[in-house]
Design a protein around this motif. Structure first.
Motif, PDB file in Angstrom:
ATOM      1  N   GLN A  99       1.849   9.075  -6.377  1.00 39.94           N
ATOM      2  CA  GLN A  99       2.027  10.351  -6.078  1.00 39.94           C
ATOM      3  C   GLN A  99       3.339  10.990  -6.734  1.00 39.94           C
ATOM      4  OE1 GLN A  99       2.700  10.529  -1.664  1.00 39.94           O
ATOM      5  NE2 GLN A  99       0.332  10.390  -1.639  1.00 39.94           N
ATOM      6  N   LYS A 150       0.973   4.038  -3.022  1.00 41.34           N
ATOM      7  CA  LYS A 150       0.561   5.460  -2.755  1.00 41.34           C
ATOM      8  C   LYS A 150       1.753   6.324  -3.188  1.00 41.34           C
ATOM      9  CE  LYS A 150      -2.222   4.897   1.195  1.00 41.34           C
ATOM     10  NZ  LYS A 150      -2.411   4.618   2.831  1.00 41.34           N
ATOM     11  N   GLU A 166       0.761  -1.018   0.157  1.00 33.00           N
ATOM     12  CA  GLU A 166       0.007   0.046  -0.095  1.00 33.00           C
ATOM     13  C   GLU A 166       0.818   1.234  -0.113  1.00 33.00           C
ATOM     14  OE1 GLU A 166      -3.242   0.490   2.663  1.00 33.00           O
ATOM     15  OE2 GLU A 166      -4.063  -1.710   2.094  1.00 33.00           O
TER      16      GLU A 166
END
Length: 693
Positions: free
Chosen positions: A299, A295, A291
């Motif tokens: 980004q 992320k 996870e």
């Protein structure tokens, strides 16, 4: 001549005519009052018989005038009210005006509640009868009863509710509150009345909570969660429902219903921690790593992905024992985390493999940090009086240079790690296009796996499971081993990932299923008590479209009754819930048993128990190893209690010490499996164990 006389008498009749007119008017008014009154109006004689009845009354009671005239009032009065009505009747005949309530009945016997006003009919100073009006108050009484019940219900809801129920003014000050509110906050009534609720809200969410409260002033119900603190400064998590209250279309106050969700929040925190953290080391697990990596990539952050694999850990673990091995893993994790510090995040990837995510400041900085890790890890560890040296091979991939998504960058780091192992271990390698070691290894491993099936190089060992109460054999788990001439005895951890990735796991899994069933039948034919044999299903194998048909064919060909086959699945298998539910239902229809392996290591354990028909849940070895910590014992106790309540057998894996046995027995665990009782054994040695159990 005869005279005629007229005698004229003139009488003043003015009063007479006025009296007559008044009487006419009075009679007319009385007739109107009698005839057009919407209520029942009646006249009865001194014996209680009706002498007159108005049209409205006839309609209400359903009688004709001919039917009711001459009837006694007792015939339209319910028996329970006869005596009381008679007493009122006597008082009216005595010249009194009476007002009372009774229940009448119409022609069909239907009860009608009425309020009666009865007055005497007085002629020449004597009472000659009674005239009465009866107003139907059935609806009014029903409404009053409903209002009474509503008031009592609201009072019960307010005062006896197990949740806090509060009424605020528009400034958030306490107007009314129930006993639960006082008990929850630990205060006396005078400490709440007229006070604002804000001082009871945790400072960190006070402004946010006030903003939530303002929303209800718009005139619509509003819900939110907040954090309160009681008089002892203890945290209370609350779910709040606010309801605006209006008087004459004007908002005057706010009703509040609170729900103490502290236990639920703590449970969710425990479950989330279990889902995203390794129980042994406390580090984030593979799920959290995935996870966080996802992320960061979303980004657009440039970062380095490390795969850290311990060298010779299996040798140390086998010689010192699993308990010492776990201590070594914990010590290594602490040392790795200390070296990385705030420069990155450390995760336990699984087994003896760790992962690190660091921002990619520069390749030089990453290499310097990697060297520090290699040096720190290379220092000796003290475990139970033994001094041992542990080294690590580290592979590093850089996003986006070495991969454009999570899978590619992890694979690059994995390639680099295998390259580090090829170059003597105890070092690090940054991925480059020249690194082909893992790819070649994978290809070679895949070829050898194909040959292994043809050359019958796979063997099964069986680890027995024992009932906690009787110490009798409860079942057997089949565990695969690969004895290759080139590679030697290869553990599942070494070849199963390659088999999974290449798809070879499917034919290998089918062989395991068939061999385990065949062996179980052999044992039963030899006179052994029938017991289920457990076989692990891989992810690819589980989602094969013909899985159920293949298992059915294997059971038929080997002659093993389905109830003696236990299929072990993991929560990863059950991620595609809808599909998994259908497959498991088919398997249960077939008659085989289902076990949830490594229970508690995934995020949705409880959800799967709800939706799937599970016979066994197996407590992961990591939880058993952590049994003598407060958190570890709580987790194990919760899993066992869950099994008891759901009527599911609980199996503890990795049981290795007498202390673990004693503690698990006390907690109510049903079945034990682990080295304390027996290592995985070849079929003949297991049969000897079986005979002596």
């Amino acid at each position: 001549m005869e005279s005629l006389f007229f005698v004229l008498t003139i009488v003043d009749a003015t009063d007479h005519y006025q009296t007559k007119e008044k009487l006419r008017v009075t009679l007319s008014e009385f007739e109107s009052l009698f005839k057009y009154n919407p209520n029942i109006v009646y006249m009865i004689d001194k014996e209680g018989h009706f002498t007159n009845f108005n049209d409205a009354g006839l309609k209400i009671l359903g009688y004709s005038r001919e039917e009711i005239i001459g009837m006694s009032y007792q015939e339209v009065t319910v028996p329970a009210d006869l005596e009381r009505t008679y007493n009122h009747f006597l008082k009216v005949l005595d010249g009194h005006v009476e007002n009372f309530f009774i229940t009448m009945k119409d022609k069909k016997g239907i009860a009608i509640s009425v309020e009666i006003t009865a007055v005497p009919i007085i002629i020449d100073g004597k009472v000659t009868g009674v005239i009465g009006t009866a107003q139907d108050i059935t609806d009014r009484l029903s409404m009053e009863q409903q209002i009474k019940e509503s008031v009592e219900s609201n009072r019960a809801f307010f005062y006896y509710n197990i949740d806090p129920v509060i009424t605020y003014d528009l400034e958030g000050r306490f107007i009314t509150f129930n006993k639960t509110t006082e008990e929850l906050l630990g205060v006396q009534p005078e400490e709440l009345a007229g006070q604002s609720f804000l001082p009871f809200i945790d400072e960190e969410v006070r402004e946010q909570t006030w903003n939530h409260f303002q929303q209800v002033l718009k005139g619509q119900p509003y819900q939110y969660e907040t954090i309160a603190r009681n008089k002892d400064n203890e945290i209370i998590y609350l779910h709040v429902t606010l309801i605006p209250a209006f008087v004459n279309n004007e908002l005057t106050h706010i009703h509040c219903i609170g729900k103490d969700i502290t236990l639920q929040k703590r449970h969710d925190e425990v479950m989330r921690y279990m889902a995203y953290h390794d129980n042994l080391t406390g580090l984030g697990n593979r799920r959290l790593f995935n996870e966080d990596l996802r992320k960061s990539i979303q980004q657009g952050q440039e970062l380095a992905v490390w795969i850290v694999d311990l060298d010779r850990f299996k040798f140390i673990n086998d010689n010192l024992g699993h308990e010492a091995g776990d201590q070594l893993l914990t010590s290594f994790a602490e040392r790795l985390q200390k070296v990385v510090g705030d420069k990155g995040s450390v995760y336990r990837f699984g087994g003896d493999e760790f992962a690190v995510l660091t921002p990619h400041f520069s390749e030089l900085e990453v290499k310097v940090l990697a060297m520090e890790v290699v040096c720190a890890v290379g220092k000796s560890f003290e475990i139970d009086g033994f001094t041992t040296v542990l080294t690590a091979s580290i592979g590093i991939g850089v996003y986006p240079r070495h991969g454009v998504d999570e899978k590619e960058i992890v694979r690059a780091a994995d390639h680099a790690m295998y390259h580090a192992k090829k170059y003597g271990r105890n070092n690090f390698q940054v991925y480059s296009s020249d690194i082909e070691g893992l790819a070649h290894s994978d290809l070679r491993m895949e070829a050898l796996l194909h040959e292994a099936l043809e050359n019958k190089e796979f063997v099964l060992h069986y680890q027995p499971q024992y009932r906690a109460d009787t110490k009798e054999l409860h079942g057997i788990e089949a565990l695969i081993r690969w004895n290759n001439k080139e590679l030697g005895m290869v553990t599942p951890a070494a070849f199963i990932p390659v088999a999974e990735e290449t798809g070879m796991i499917v034919p290998i899994g089918e062989w395991v299923l068939e061999e385990a069933c065949r062996q179980n039948v052999t044992w039963q034919n030899a006179g052994m008590n029938p017991l289920p044999v457990s076989v692990n299903l891989s992810l690819r194998q589980f989602y094969q479209s013909d899985l159920v048909e293949k298992i059915k064919a294997i059971l038929t060909s080997t002659g093993l009754p389905p109830e003696y086959l236990m299929l072990e699945i993991t929560e990863t298998i059950a991620m595609q819930e809808d599909i998994a539910t259908g497959i498991l239902q088919e398997l249960k229809t077939l008659g085989v048993k289902i076990a949830m392996d490594d229970f508690g290591t995934g995020y949705s354990s409880l959800k799967y128990l709800q939706n799937f028909s599970i016979d066994h849940i197996k407590i992961d070895k990591a939880f058993v190893n952590n049994l003598f910590t407060k958190e570890g014992r709580a987790i194990v106790a919760t899993i066992i209690s869950l099994g008891h309540h759901l009527d599911i057998t609980v199996v503890a894996e990795g049981v290795e010490t007498p202390a673990q046995v004693a503690e698990l027995k006390q907690l109510g665990c049903h079945v034990f499996q682990g080295y304390y009782f027996s290592r995985p054994l070849p079929p003949d040695l297991l049969q000897d164990e079986w005979n002596h159990s």
